[in-house]
Scaffold this motif. Structure first.
Motif, PDB file in Angstrom:
ATOM      1  N   SER A  29      -0.868   5.832   6.419  1.00 49.53           N
ATOM      2  CA  SER A  29      -0.811   5.480   5.004  1.00 49.53           C
ATOM      3  C   SER A  29      -1.239   6.686   4.174  1.00 49.53           C
ATOM      4  O   SER A  29      -1.736   7.690   4.710  1.00 49.53           O
ATOM      5  N   ASN A  30      -1.075   6.597   2.859  1.00 51.53           N
ATOM      6  CA  ASN A  30      -1.496   7.697   1.987  1.00 51.53           C
ATOM      7  C   ASN A  30      -2.992   7.989   2.134  1.00 51.53           C
ATOM      8  O   ASN A  30      -3.410   9.139   2.167  1.00 51.53           O
ATOM      9  N   ALA A  31      -3.780   6.918   2.230  1.00 55.03           N
ATOM     10  CA  ALA A  31      -5.227   7.098   2.364  1.00 55.03           C
ATOM     11  C   ALA A  31      -5.575   7.804   3.678  1.00 55.03           C
ATOM     12  O   ALA A  31      -6.441   8.688   3.716  1.00 55.03           O
ATOM     13  N   GLU A  32      -4.896   7.422   4.756  1.00 56.70           N
ATOM     14  CA  GLU A  32      -5.157   8.046   6.058  1.00 56.70           C
ATOM     15  C   GLU A  32      -4.722   9.512   6.063  1.00 56.70           C
ATOM     16  O   GLU A  32      -5.407  10.362   6.642  1.00 56.70           O
ATOM     17  N   VAL A  46      -1.679  13.235  -2.088  1.00 57.60           N
ATOM     18  CA  VAL A  46      -0.730  12.800  -1.057  1.00 57.60           C
ATOM     19  C   VAL A  46       0.435  12.056  -1.692  1.00 57.60           C
ATOM     20  O   VAL A  46       1.598  12.271  -1.333  1.00 57.60           O
ATOM     21  N   LYS A  47       0.146  11.170  -2.644  1.00 60.30           N
ATOM     22  CA  LYS A  47       1.203  10.428  -3.325  1.00 60.30           C
ATOM     23  C   LYS A  47       2.189  11.384  -3.992  1.00 60.30           C
ATOM     24  O   LYS A  47       3.401  11.170  -3.951  1.00 60.30           O
ATOM     25  N   GLU A  78       0.814  -1.216   0.000  1.00 57.50           N
ATOM     26  CA  GLU A  78       0.000   0.000   0.000  1.00 57.50           C
ATOM     27  C   GLU A  78       0.848   1.266   0.000  1.00 57.50           C
ATOM     28  O   GLU A  78       0.335   2.369   0.145  1.00 57.50           O
ATOM     29  N   GLU A 136      -6.220  11.055  -2.441  1.00 55.19           N
ATOM     30  CA  GLU A 136      -5.034  10.246  -2.195  1.00 55.19           C
ATOM     31  C   GLU A 136      -3.932  10.521  -3.212  1.00 55.19           C
ATOM     32  O   GLU A 136      -2.743  10.474  -2.889  1.00 55.19           O
ATOM     33  N   ALA A 166      -4.635  11.433   3.441  1.00 57.68           N
ATOM     34  CA  ALA A 166      -5.603  12.146   2.599  1.00 57.68           C
ATOM     35  C   ALA A 166      -6.849  12.518   3.398  1.00 57.68           C
ATOM     36  O   ALA A 166      -7.358  13.647   3.297  1.00 57.68           O
ATOM     37  N   ARG A 167      -7.323  11.580   4.198  1.00 58.20           N
ATOM     38  CA  ARG A 167      -8.506  11.872   5.019  1.00 58.20           C
ATOM     39  C   ARG A 167      -8.189  12.930   6.072  1.00 58.20           C
ATOM     40  O   ARG A 167      -9.009  13.811   6.336  1.00 58.20           O
TER      41      ARG A 167
END
Length: 207
Positions: free
Chosen positions: A160-163, A175-176, A109, A172, A165-166
């Motif tokens: 993580s990237n998803a976290e 963030v990447k 991930e 996301e 982003a939120r």
């Protein structure tokens, strides 16, 4: 026998597929180039070419694949070498089998994972000389924008990237892009090295 055990553990995860198995480090690099997996799981001790050298070669020829190291050895030199070679994870064979699944999943991930025993050793090592390095680390992260430092701090906190982003209310993909730019600007290989730098610079708040 070891590979059979690893195969059984990873096969229990519904979101993972084992695409190839290598008997030595040289073969691991060849199979990596052939199958181009998301994650390459390497043992520190491998015939012909050891896992640390194989990790360095894989990071050079297959940079899009994350590398996770598996070993029975927890000596500092192995940890330092693995992280220095660009590994995204370091899992001990003596640990909970769930750590192996968690490590591979985190690496896939785009995150990083250290077995709890390894994490304690790393934090103790860096904390012991933290004051002497903090000014240098702060100077490095001072080159970043305020937003980039914010993202780096969250990477250091293990999100993580998803976290992230939120947390920042962005998509996301944004963030990447931030993470890639941070790694490039600071000359870092991966999120593990970024997290260590964030810790050294005092960007990570201890709960």
């Amino acid at each position: 026998m070891i590979r059979a055990g690893v195969r059984a553990i990873l096969s229990s995860a519904d979101d993972m597929e084992i695409v190839a198995e290598a008997g030595d480090g040289h073969e691991a690099v060849e199979l990596g180039l052939k199958h181009r997996p998301d994650v390459c799981l390497l043992d520190v001790r491998m015939p012909r070419v050891d896992g640390l050298r194989a990790a360095e070669e894989l990071r050079r020829v297959l940079p899009e694949a994350a590398v996770v190291m598996l070993t029975t050895f927890s000596e500092d030199e192995y940890i330092a070498s693995a992280l220095g070679s660009g590994a995204a994870g370091f899992v001990l064979k003596s640990g909970d089998p769930r750590e192996l699944v968690a490590g591979v999943r985190a690496a896939a991930e785009g995150g990083a994972y250290l077995s709890p025993t390894v994490a304690r050793r790393v934090l103790t090592h860096f904390a012991s000389g933290q004051l002497g390095r903090r000014s240098a680390a702060r100077a490095r992260v001072g080159e970043l924008t305020a937003r980039e430092r914010e993202v780096l701090a969250l990477v250091g906190a293990g999100l993580s990237n998803a976290e992230i982003a939120r947390r920042l209310h962005v998509v996301e993909g944004t963030v990447k892009a931030y993470v890639s730019r941070i790694l490039a600007r600071l000359g870092l290989r991966n999120r593990v090295q970024a997290a260590i730098l964030a810790y050294e610079a005092g960007l990570v708040r201890e709960e």
